[in-house]
Write a protein that holds these residues in place. Structure first.
Motif, short mmCIF file in Angstrom:
data_model
loop_
_atom_site.label_atom_id
_atom_site.label_comp_id
_atom_site.label_asym_id
_atom_site.label_seq_id
_atom_site.Cartn_x
_atom_site.Cartn_y
_atom_site.Cartn_z
N PHE A 83 -10.05 -5.60 -14.22
CA PHE A 83 -10.86 -5.55 -13.19
C PHE A 83 -10.43 -5.68 -11.73
CE2 PHE A 83 -14.84 -6.84 -11.03
CZ PHE A 83 -15.65 -6.18 -11.39
N SER A 84 -9.39 -6.61 -11.47
CA SER A 84 -8.58 -6.63 -10.53
C SER A 84 -8.05 -5.49 -9.96
CB SER A 84 -7.76 -7.94 -10.45
OG SER A 84 -8.76 -9.21 -10.18
N ILE A 85 -7.43 -4.98 -11.04
CA ILE A 85 -6.45 -3.87 -10.59
C ILE A 85 -7.44 -2.36 -10.20
CG2 ILE A 85 -5.08 -1.86 -11.78
CD1 ILE A 85 -4.09 -4.04 -13.84
N ALA A 86 -8.50 -2.48 -10.69
CA ALA A 86 -9.71 -1.33 -10.39
C ALA A 86 -10.01 -1.78 -8.99
CB ALA A 86 -10.96 -1.83 -11.35
N HIS A 87 -10.06 -2.98 -8.52
CA HIS A 87 -10.54 -3.32 -7.25
C HIS A 87 -9.35 -3.06 -6.02
CE1 HIS A 87 -14.17 -4.70 -8.91
NE2 HIS A 87 -14.41 -5.09 -7.59
N VAL A 88 -8.20 -3.05 -6.59
CA VAL A 88 -7.04 -2.60 -5.70
C VAL A 88 -7.11 -1.18 -5.24
CG1 VAL A 88 -4.52 -2.55 -5.34
CG2 VAL A 88 -5.64 -4.64 -6.16
N VAL A 89 -7.19 -0.45 -6.38
CA VAL A 89 -7.58 0.98 -6.45
C VAL A 89 -8.69 1.15 -5.57
CG1 VAL A 89 -8.06 3.17 -7.38
CG2 VAL A 89 -6.43 1.54 -8.58
N LEU A 90 -9.87 0.59 -5.64
CA LEU A 90 -11.02 0.92 -4.78
C LEU A 90 -10.77 0.80 -3.46
CD1 LEU A 90 -14.06 0.86 -4.53
CD2 LEU A 90 -14.11 -1.67 -4.82
N ILE A 91 -10.08 -0.58 -3.17
CA ILE A 91 -9.96 -0.60 -1.50
C ILE A 91 -9.09 0.19 -1.02
CG2 ILE A 91 -8.92 -2.55 -0.19
CD1 ILE A 91 -10.05 -4.65 -2.04
N VAL A 298 -5.25 -6.58 4.61
CA VAL A 298 -5.68 -7.76 4.29
C VAL A 298 -6.67 -7.58 2.96
CG1 VAL A 298 -7.44 -9.57 5.13
CG2 VAL A 298 -5.95 -8.43 6.84
N ALA A 299 -7.62 -6.43 2.98
CA ALA A 299 -8.34 -6.44 1.87
C ALA A 299 -7.64 -6.30 0.52
CB ALA A 299 -9.05 -5.28 1.93
N ALA A 300 -6.56 -5.63 0.48
CA ALA A 300 -6.00 -5.31 -1.10
C ALA A 300 -5.33 -6.46 -1.57
CB ALA A 300 -4.92 -4.30 -1.11
N PRO A 301 -4.41 -7.23 -0.73
CA PRO A 301 -3.95 -8.45 -1.50
C PRO A 301 -4.93 -9.76 -1.66
CG PRO A 301 -3.16 -8.16 0.76
CD PRO A 301 -3.81 -6.87 0.42
N VAL A 302 -5.94 -9.78 -0.79
CA VAL A 302 -6.92 -10.84 -0.80
C VAL A 302 -7.72 -10.50 -2.05
CG1 VAL A 302 -9.02 -11.77 0.14
CG2 VAL A 302 -6.76 -11.54 1.69
N ASN A 303 -8.24 -9.53 -2.29
CA ASN A 303 -9.01 -9.30 -3.40
C ASN A 303 -8.25 -9.15 -4.81
OD1 ASN A 303 -10.40 -7.38 -5.42
ND2 ASN A 303 -12.07 -7.62 -3.92
N GLY A 304 -7.12 -8.32 -4.69
CA GLY A 304 -6.49 -8.23 -5.91
C GLY A 304 -5.81 -9.55 -6.66
#
Length: 521
Positions: A83-91, A298-304
């Motif tokens: 789910f976290s991997i998916a959000h890095v792709v998303l961002i 900022v977005a990718a590492p903070v979320n992932g």
């Protein structure tokens, strides 16, 4: 009570301080004539890249990343990390593709973009579906707020009452200053969130299982020993064998959890949140298109990175409960509540206070931007269609009213407590056809009839998949794959062959520029 006090003080100071400052500053600018259009919903398109990055990260980092991942970890193990991997792709998709272009086109909502690309009929259909999908995500955020306050009060406050308390905090997060308030509070929450994660990771390694070691092990070694040799009688709660819980690949094969959950989650998240109002609301508030691109850092590492930690908590909680090291209340739902119970049981009060404040901040940020997205859609795509000359003050008033209304209805709708991650993936399936038709319309061809047919076919299939034996008839194909296939294959065929297609929007702009340049010669 110490933990509760730390969390309440932090939320009051961060939300109250930032919101009051921005509210007073906004009133002063408005009096001087300096507040531009969309100051409440889109921050006057003024946010710098660190704030945009934090807001993108936290807009899609809420209940699902906190309690949803813990819940999947309990049921399936480390495969929840997908789910976290998916959000890095998303961002990456948001910051490099869709977010850039909604900012370039200066739209306020996704239905407004649909109207620009197609027509009013297609846009009206999308208003209904996008609003319903956004509301579904909101109910999951409200559920998580209830779990947090239930855990903080050690079951003295029910999850139902907790949702009301949490919703009140969430409304304070957004009502005074809107998108500016969300953005700057998110910056503070990002710092606190990672301070809490780092501290909690260190303390968990020290204190986990130390009171009653498992087979002579303690800390994370005890968790590993539990899964290497599970005690007799421990039931497998989901499709992944307990011995495979430590693997992020779960079970392989076409019918294995890697395909049915892991990759399916990447598909669901990327092609839904990549065009969702809540996913793109922050990019609409950016200073310019370059700001959106820079916010990726900022977005990718903070979320992932966040979901990795919550996955570990869920796995550790499963081991702790099933080895007798953690007892839960009789009425607890283990998959939803064991993770927070573990933290409250073994971490020092000041550490868990910081961590839970971070969890609460993450959920509140998503709650705030989701309610703002709903209010923004209502005002821009319904109210302004009938009242196009409404003043900025009137638009802000009705946005606030709809924010409160959405929050109240969401509290009432969370009583059945749906499974968070699978519920989110189901909700995401509704937006995949919108994503692909927008991509086609921007870069290839635009055809309103094709878009309408693809939307209707996709959404009928989602309903059939959910409520009839249709899912079994097609071999239990996960819903993200079904909507992806319909969106890409049927969408491409219909866009190519149906009459009345126009050039892609950006192609048409280039053609207009070329004609204008030629006429000027």
């Amino acid at each position: 009570m110490t933990v509760m006090l730390i969390v309440i003080i932090y939320e009051v100071l961060s939300i109250g301080g930032v919101s009051l400052y921005l509210y007073m500053k906004g009133k002063k600018l408005a009096a001087e004539g300096g507040e531009g259009s969309g100051a409440f919903a889109n921050a006057g398109r003024s946010l710098p890249w660190p704030v945009v990055g934090a807001s993108i990260a936290l807009a899609v980092l809420g209940a699902v990343h906190v309690f949803g991942i813990m819940e999947v970890s309990w049921n399936m193990g480390a495969i929840s990390v997908w789910f976290s991997i998916a959000h890095v792709v998303l961002i990456c998709v948001i910051c490099l593709v869709t977010g850039r272009f909604v900012r370039r086109l200066k739209v306020n909502t996704i239905p407004e973009l649909i109207r620009m690309l197609f027509d009013d009929r297609v846009a009206l259909l999308c208003v209904a579906v996008i609003a319903a999908q956004t509301f579904a995500i909101l109910t999951m955020e409200v559920q998580a707020l209830g779990i947090i306050f239930n855990g903080l009060t050690q079951n003295a406050v029910t999850t139902e009452v907790g949702t009301i308390i949490g919703a009140a905090f969430g409304l304070a997060y957004v009502l005074l200053a809107g998108m500016k308030e969300i953005g700057w509070v998110n910056m503070i929450n990002t710092v606190v969130m990672y301070a809490g994660l780092i501290l909690a990771t260190a303390f968990l390694a020290q204190y986990l299982f130390t009171g009653n070691p498992y087979d002579g092990y303690s800390g994370w070694d005890a968790v590993g020993a539990f899964f290497a040799n599970p005690p007799a009688g421990v039931e497998q709660p989901g499709p992944v064998p307990i011995e495979a819980y430590p693997s992020i690949f779960g079970t392989g094969g076409m019918g294995g959890s890697l395909v049915t959950f892991g990759i399916a989650t990447v598909v669901a998240v990327t092609f839904a949140q990549g065009i969702s109002q809540m996913g793109l609301q922050s990019t609409m508030a950016a200073k310019d298109e370059k700001t959106v691109v820079k916010s990726l850092w900022v977005a990718a590492p903070v979320n992932g990175l966040f979901g990795i930690f919550t996955a570990l908590i869920g796995i550790a909680a499963f081991a702790a409960v099933n080895s007798g090291n953690l007892n839960l209340p009789a009425n607890a739902i283990p998959a939803k509540q064991a993770g927070l119970a573990l933290l409250l049981d073994i971490l020092p009060a000041w550490v868990v206070g910081i961590l839970v404040a971070a969890f609460l901040g993450a959920v509140l940020s998503t709650f705030a931007i989701t309610t703002l997205s709903l209010g923004n859609i209502f005002v821009n795509d319904i109210y302004l269609r009938r009242h196009p000359d409404a003043s900025e003050a009137t638009k802000t008033k009705y946005t606030r009213i709809f924010i409160v209304l959405a929050a109240v209805v969401a509290v009432l709708a969370t009583l059945n407590k749906p499974e968070i991650v699978n519920g989110a993936n189901w909700a995401f399936a509704w937006l995949a056809p919108i994503f692909w038709n927008v991509i086609f319309a921007l870069f290839w061809k635009r055809n309103g009839k094709a878009a309408m047919i693809v939307f209707v076919v996709s959404w009928i299939c989602v309903i059939l998949w959910t409520y009839t034996p249709f899912r079994l008839a097609i071999g239990a194909i996960p819903i993200p794959y079904l909507t992806l296939a319909i969106s890409v294959v049927l969408g491409a065929i219909l866009t190519a062959v149906l009459p009345g297609s126009k050039p892609g929007y950006f192609k048409e702009l280039e053609q207009r520029k070329a004609k204008a340049a030629e006429a000027a010669r």
